[in-house]
Write an enzyme that holds these catalytic residues in place. Structure first.
Site, short mmCIF file in Angstrom:
data_model
loop_
_atom_site.label_atom_id
_atom_site.label_comp_id
_atom_site.label_asym_id
_atom_site.label_seq_id
_atom_site.Cartn_x
_atom_site.Cartn_y
_atom_site.Cartn_z
N LYS A 196 1.68 13.70 -3.68
CA LYS A 196 1.62 12.53 -4.54
C LYS A 196 2.96 12.36 -5.24
CE LYS A 196 -1.15 10.50 -8.29
NZ LYS A 196 -2.30 10.74 -9.20
N ARG A 206 -2.24 1.09 -12.93
CA ARG A 206 -2.36 1.45 -14.35
C ARG A 206 -2.98 0.32 -15.16
NH1 ARG A 206 3.40 4.72 -14.13
NH2 ARG A 206 2.57 6.41 -12.82
N ARG A 218 5.36 10.84 -15.49
CA ARG A 218 4.63 11.91 -14.81
C ARG A 218 5.54 12.70 -13.85
NH1 ARG A 218 0.10 7.66 -14.43
NH2 ARG A 218 -1.23 8.23 -16.20
N GLU A 234 3.78 21.63 -0.82
CA GLU A 234 2.57 21.19 -1.54
C GLU A 234 1.34 21.19 -0.63
OE1 GLU A 234 1.88 20.48 -4.60
OE2 GLU A 234 3.76 20.07 -5.64
N LYS A 249 0.29 9.99 -0.83
CA LYS A 249 0.30 8.81 -1.71
C LYS A 249 1.69 8.65 -2.32
CE LYS A 249 -1.97 7.02 -5.88
NZ LYS A 249 -2.93 7.30 -6.97
N SER A 275 -1.65 0.46 -5.05
CA SER A 275 -1.77 -0.84 -5.71
C SER A 275 -0.53 -1.71 -5.56
CB SER A 275 -2.07 -0.63 -7.20
OG SER A 275 -1.05 0.15 -7.82
N TYR A 314 -7.06 -1.21 -0.99
CA TYR A 314 -7.68 -2.33 -1.69
C TYR A 314 -7.89 -3.52 -0.76
CZ TYR A 314 -6.08 0.60 -5.48
OH TYR A 314 -5.87 1.69 -6.30
#
Length: 326
Positions: A196, A206, A218, A234, A249, A275, A314
């Site tokens: 990510k 958000r 972040r 990871e 992602k 998004s 989406y």
């Protein structure tokens, strides 16, 4: 020229039927996972300003939404909660009556065959908007793990079919796997947000999840977009800790990562078509600049071609509608 001097590749492109026969990758409705944003209250269907066609829904309106998804053949959803109250430690994420727990129980009671994936994070529930407990103005990795494990167990108790931890804390898969096993949920798989990136493509999400950090960013726990080899470390860690699926992602700018993770690991690979990727397409389509259907299908098939087995998107309802029509 004779046919010994060059190959006639166009022979396999000569008609719609021929092209369909030799097509290497396909988008299926079964491959699509649709995100749902569930909020407290009644009779609320609030469009996300930066995501045309995507809504925050109150608990009482979920049934109608799921009925629409079932008619379209969409069999998997991932749930995000939008609580009324937040606090420093994200209590709503692991409370028995948290909004995702309530939504999961309702969906599994009314639609037992629908597969419910629970996003497991604290950011939507913390007053500061970060994915864990804050100490010294930063997220404390190890203290956050116990709350994430508690969240996962509460979601499993509510009936979630898959736990999807998205927080990017070191060790999150092993701690959640241990907690699930000790609580009697050895059969519940973990769909890890293994890779990510700290991406600019998350902005509209958000708005949808009301999870913008109160301070900072972040980047101390999500990955640097410039890094490739780090993704392999990871993913390898999460596999060793017991992950059953690996999510990459965002998807579109990281197709190279999807391909390499696919080649390294035998588990199902999930591309998250995020998004910002969605909103850019919608904005261009609303302005008449693109052929939305053609572009979306090309975009999603690129994720399948790169190696994704499943796609969180989406666009799922639109795509399912187009597939039915074709």
């Amino acid at each position: 020229m004779t046919n010994k001097q060059f190959r006639r590749h166009r022979r396999l492109r000569s008609s719609t039927t021929m092209r369909a026969m030799v097509r290497e990758n396909h988008i299926r409705t079964e491959d699509l996972i649709y995100p749902l944003f569930i909020m407290e209250g009644e009779n609320i269907k609030r469009e996300v300003p930066s995501m045309p066609g995507i809504y925050q829904l109150s608990l009482d309106l979920i049934s109608g939404e799921i009925q629409e998804l079932e008619k379209l053949g969409i069999s998997s959803v991932i749930l995000f909660g939008v609580p009324n109250e937040k606090d420093e430690v994200g209590t709503g994420a692991y409370h028995e009556e948290g909004i995702v727990q309530q939504a999961t129980r309702k969906i599994k009671k009314e639609f037992p065959n629908l597969l419910v994936i629970a996003d497991t994070c604290l950011c939507e529930y913390t007053s500061h908007g970060h994915c864990g407990v804050i100490k010294n103005h930063d997220v404390d990795n190890d203290e956050s793990l116990s709350l994430l494990a508690e969240t996962a167990v509460s979601q499993a108790k509510a009936g979630a079919d898959i736990i999807a931890p998205s927080n990017m804390m070191d060790g999150f898969v092993t701690v959640i796997r241990k907690a699930l096993d000790e609580a009697g949920f050895t059969h519940i798989p973990i769909m890890s947000y293994a890779v990510k990136y700290a991406s600019a493509f998350y902005g509209p999400f958000r708005d949808a999840a009301d999870s913008t950090p109160e301070f900072g960013d972040r980047k101390t726990y999500q990955m640097d977009p410039a890094n490739r080899r780090e993704a392999f470390r990871e993913a390898a860690s999460d596999m060793a800790e017991g992950a059953d699926f690996l999510i990459i992602k965002p998807a579109l700018s990281y197709l190279d990562i999807i391909r390499e993770i696919r080649e390294q690991h035998p588990v199902p690979i999930v591309a998250y078509n995020v998004s910002g990727e969605y909103s850019m397409v919608k904005a261009a389509a609303l302005n008449g600049w693109i052929d939305e259907k053609a572009l979306v299908l090309e975009k999603l098939v690129s994720m399948k071609r790169a190696g994704a087995d499943l796609i969180i998107t989406y666009h799922a309802k639109d795509v399912a509608t187009w597939l039915k029509e074709s």
